[in-house]
Design an enzyme around this catalytic site. Structure first.
Site, PDB file in Angstrom:
ATOM      1  N   ALA A   8     -13.999   1.577   2.670  1.00 26.91           N
ATOM      2  CA  ALA A   8     -14.877   2.684   3.075  1.00 26.91           C
ATOM      3  C   ALA A   8     -14.582   3.212   4.472  1.00 26.91           C
ATOM      4  CB  ALA A   8     -16.330   2.251   2.961  1.00 26.91           C
ATOM      5  N   VAL A  62      -9.377  -6.931  -0.266  1.00 27.95           N
ATOM      6  CA  VAL A  62     -10.104  -7.135  -1.525  1.00 27.95           C
ATOM      7  C   VAL A  62      -9.232  -7.734  -2.631  1.00 27.95           C
ATOM      8  CG1 VAL A  62     -11.905  -5.407  -1.101  1.00 27.95           C
ATOM      9  CG2 VAL A  62      -9.774  -4.728  -2.263  1.00 27.95           C
ATOM     10  N   ASN A  88     -14.392   0.661  -4.515  1.00 28.43           N
ATOM     11  CA  ASN A  88     -13.663   1.905  -4.265  1.00 28.43           C
ATOM     12  C   ASN A  88     -12.232   1.685  -3.795  1.00 28.43           C
ATOM     13  OD1 ASN A  88     -13.413   4.877  -3.259  1.00 28.43           O
ATOM     14  ND2 ASN A  88     -13.059   3.650  -1.430  1.00 28.43           N
ATOM     15  N   TYR A 153      -0.581   1.996 -11.707  1.00 30.53           N
ATOM     16  CA  TYR A 153      -1.905   2.551 -11.357  1.00 30.53           C
ATOM     17  C   TYR A 153      -2.735   2.799 -12.618  1.00 30.53           C
ATOM     18  CZ  TYR A 153      -5.143   5.772  -8.929  1.00 30.53           C
ATOM     19  OH  TYR A 153      -6.251   6.384  -8.396  1.00 30.53           O
ATOM     20  N   LYS A 157      -6.344   1.121 -13.598  1.00 30.15           N
ATOM     21  CA  LYS A 157      -7.559   1.940 -13.761  1.00 30.15           C
ATOM     22  C   LYS A 157      -8.097   1.859 -15.187  1.00 30.15           C
ATOM     23  CE  LYS A 157      -7.786   3.417  -9.494  1.00 30.15           C
ATOM     24  NZ  LYS A 157      -8.868   2.960  -8.613  1.00 30.15           N
ATOM     25  N   ILE A 186      -8.540  15.249  -6.514  1.00 30.58           N
ATOM     26  CA  ILE A 186      -9.530  15.412  -5.456  1.00 30.58           C
ATOM     27  C   ILE A 186      -8.835  15.870  -4.186  1.00 30.58           C
ATOM     28  CG2 ILE A 186     -11.374  14.242  -4.167  1.00 30.58           C
ATOM     29  CD1 ILE A 186     -11.700  14.523  -7.345  1.00 30.58           C
TER      30      ILE A 186
HETATM   31  P1  NAP Z   1      -7.604   6.356   0.501  1.00 31.63           P
HETATM   32  O1  NAP Z   1      -7.955   7.476   1.413  1.00 31.63           O
HETATM   33  O2  NAP Z   1      -6.243   5.769   0.578  1.00 31.63           O
HETATM   34  O3  NAP Z   1      -8.701   5.207   0.680  1.00 31.63           O
HETATM   35  C1  NAP Z   1      -8.567   3.944   0.093  1.00 31.63           C
HETATM   36  C2  NAP Z   1      -9.144   2.928   1.053  1.00 31.63           C
HETATM   37  O4  NAP Z   1      -8.967   1.612   0.490  1.00 31.63           O
HETATM   38  C3  NAP Z   1      -8.425   2.926   2.405  1.00 31.63           C
HETATM   39  O5  NAP Z   1      -9.353   2.808   3.430  1.00 31.63           O
HETATM   40  C4  NAP Z   1      -7.554   1.678   2.307  1.00 31.63           C
HETATM   41  O6  NAP Z   1      -7.203   1.105   3.547  1.00 31.63           O
HETATM   42  C5  NAP Z   1      -8.453   0.772   1.512  1.00 31.63           C
HETATM   43  N1  NAP Z   1      -7.706  -0.358   0.982  1.00 31.63           N
HETATM   44  C6  NAP Z   1      -6.452  -0.368   0.454  1.00 31.63           C
HETATM   45  N2  NAP Z   1      -6.102  -1.615   0.129  1.00 31.63           N
HETATM   46  C7  NAP Z   1      -7.141  -2.420   0.478  1.00 31.63           C
HETATM   47  C8  NAP Z   1      -7.367  -3.814   0.395  1.00 31.63           C
HETATM   48  N3  NAP Z   1      -6.452  -4.651  -0.114  1.00 31.63           N
HETATM   49  N4  NAP Z   1      -8.541  -4.310   0.864  1.00 31.63           N
HETATM   50  C9  NAP Z   1      -9.480  -3.490   1.384  1.00 31.63           C
HETATM   51  N5  NAP Z   1      -9.321  -2.161   1.480  1.00 31.63           N
HETATM   52  C10 NAP Z   1      -8.160  -1.624   1.021  1.00 31.63           C
HETATM   53  O7  NAP Z   1      -7.821   6.795  -1.020  1.00 31.63           O
HETATM   54  P2  NAP Z   1      -8.953   7.686  -1.702  1.00 31.63           P
HETATM   55  O8  NAP Z   1      -8.295   8.920  -2.190  1.00 31.63           O
HETATM   56  O9  NAP Z   1     -10.166   7.771  -0.849  1.00 31.63           O
HETATM   57  O10 NAP Z   1      -9.236   6.773  -2.989  1.00 31.63           O
HETATM   58  C11 NAP Z   1     -10.386   5.955  -3.126  1.00 31.63           C
HETATM   59  C12 NAP Z   1     -10.455   5.456  -4.565  1.00 31.63           C
HETATM   60  O11 NAP Z   1     -10.512   6.565  -5.459  1.00 31.63           O
HETATM   61  C13 NAP Z   1      -9.226   4.640  -4.987  1.00 31.63           C
HETATM   62  O12 NAP Z   1      -9.624   3.575  -5.829  1.00 31.63           O
HETATM   63  C14 NAP Z   1      -8.397   5.656  -5.768  1.00 31.63           C
HETATM   64  O13 NAP Z   1      -7.571   5.025  -6.710  1.00 31.63           O
HETATM   65  C15 NAP Z   1      -9.518   6.457  -6.437  1.00 31.63           C
HETATM   66  N6  NAP Z   1      -9.078   7.797  -6.872  1.00 31.63           N
HETATM   67  C16 NAP Z   1      -8.684   8.740  -5.967  1.00 31.63           C
HETATM   68  C17 NAP Z   1      -8.296  10.018  -6.419  1.00 31.63           C
HETATM   69  C18 NAP Z   1      -7.868  11.106  -5.455  1.00 31.63           C
HETATM   70  O14 NAP Z   1      -7.483  12.194  -5.928  1.00 31.63           O
HETATM   71  N7  NAP Z   1      -7.915  10.897  -4.156  1.00 31.63           N
HETATM   72  C19 NAP Z   1      -8.316  10.294  -7.779  1.00 31.63           C
HETATM   73  C20 NAP Z   1      -8.711   9.302  -8.671  1.00 31.63           C
HETATM   74  C21 NAP Z   1      -9.114   8.049  -8.189  1.00 31.63           C
HETATM   75  P3  NAP Z   1      -5.742   1.475   4.198  1.00 31.63           P
HETATM   76  O15 NAP Z   1      -5.839   2.913   4.600  1.00 31.63           O
HETATM   77  O16 NAP Z   1      -5.569   0.525   5.315  1.00 31.63           O
HETATM   78  O17 NAP Z   1      -4.722   1.256   3.078  1.00 31.63           O
END
Ligand code: NAP
Length: 245
Positions: A8, A62, A88, A153, A157, A186
């Site tokens: 988050a 996580v 998330n 991925y 999912k 998104i």
């Molecule tokens: P994001 O900006 O990369 O955020 C993901 C967060 O998770 C980052 O803060 C990241 O930290 C953290 N993270 C990664 N590995 C971790 C670990 N091992 N332990 C704890 N935290 C960890 O991505 P987002 O776009 O907000 O995506 C959030 C969720 O939505 C994800 O599950 C993604 O698959 C899903 N999603 C996103 C989209 C889209 O279009 N953006 C579409 C479908 C689903 P770091 O920055 O240090 O890696």
């Protein structure tokens, strides 16, 4: 009411934290244990506190079972309960199946999929004692329909959707609801980089002809965690502007 949100410190998770704080939830912000992420997580916590709620930050990778158990204990000690959980945190390591390394496959499964087990096992135990709780897992349209370059991925999912239904069936009678959301495209820094031509091609498949905003994910998550969704469980809500029709 207390909610724990993984990953988050930025992106969709940050937006969910701020939205739930506005709705009156106390917020436990998980962040990946690096200094950069700690600084970002602390800023998210400050923003949440502006809504007049309690907000604290908790480091944990996580994908690590032990770190998740310790974090869940720390959140419970700090807040007294855990009423909501949002799984998330997620990563991508995209490449075509024939080029994908074992490491790329294993890392994505560990962070996106095993993390849901790592988090749900200790949190659901607490929720069972409380006799209430709600969980929202972050799936993706890639888990519903597949996406070239995302074999790992999509696997992670799609698994989350099955885990969501199974957990919902196991704990529904204990007044614990488990749902998932499946975002489509998104608006994030990543999608900003696409050319107009690439965007036009993507929009051919999206009924609403635009990207989603992070707030449009947060609002559905807020609904699923709230009592407005008190008879909704085991569901995966697609938030994609009509990608699949
Ligand atoms: P994001 O900006 O990369 O955020 C993901 C967060 O998770 C980052 O803060 C990241 O930290 C953290 N993270 C990664 N590995 C971790 C670990 N091992 N332990 C704890 N935290 C960890 O991505 P987002 O776009 O907000 O995506 C959030 C969720 O939505 C994800 O599950 C993604 O698959 C899903 N999603 C996103 C989209 C889209 O279009 N953006 C579409 C479908 C689903 P770091 O920055 O240090 O890696």
């Amino acid at each position: 009411m207390v909610v724990l949100i993984t990953g988050a410190s930025q992106g969709i998770g940050e937006c969910i934290a701020k939205r739930l704080a506005k709705d009156g939830w106390d917020i436990a912000i998980n962040y990946y244990p690096t200094n950069d992420d700690r600084v970002k997580a602390e800023k998210v916590a400050e923003a949440c506190r502006e809504s007049g709620v309690k907000a604290e930050i908790f480091p944990a990778d996580v994908s690590d079972f032990g770190q998740c158990a310790e974090m869940v204990k720390a959140v419970r000690d700090a807040f007294g309960s855990i009423d909501g959980l949002v799984n998330n945190a997620g990563i991508t390591k995209d490449t075509l199946l024939t080029l994908m390394s074992e490491e790329q496959y294993d890392q994505v499964i560990a962070v996106n999929q095993k993390s849901v087990f790592n988090m749900m096992k200790p949190v659901v135990k607490i929720m069972m004692k409380q006799k209430h709780g709600a969980v929202v897992n972050m799936a993706s349209v890639a888990g519903l329909y597949g996406n070239p370059g995302q074999f790992n991925y999509s696997a992670s999912k799609a698994a989350i959707i099955g885990m969501t239904m199974t957990a919902a069936k196991e704990v529904g009678a204990r007044n614990i609801r488990v749902n998932a959301v499946a975002p489509g495209l998104i608006k994030t820094p990543m999608t900003d980089k696409l050319t107009d031509e690439q965007k036009a091609k993507i929009f051919e498949q999206v009924a609403m002809k635009r990207f989603g905003e992070v707030e449009e994910i947060a609002s559905v998550v807020a609904f699923l965690l709230s009592d407005d969704a008190s008879y909704v469980t085991g569901q995966t809500i697609e938030i994609s502007g009509g990608l699949s029709m």
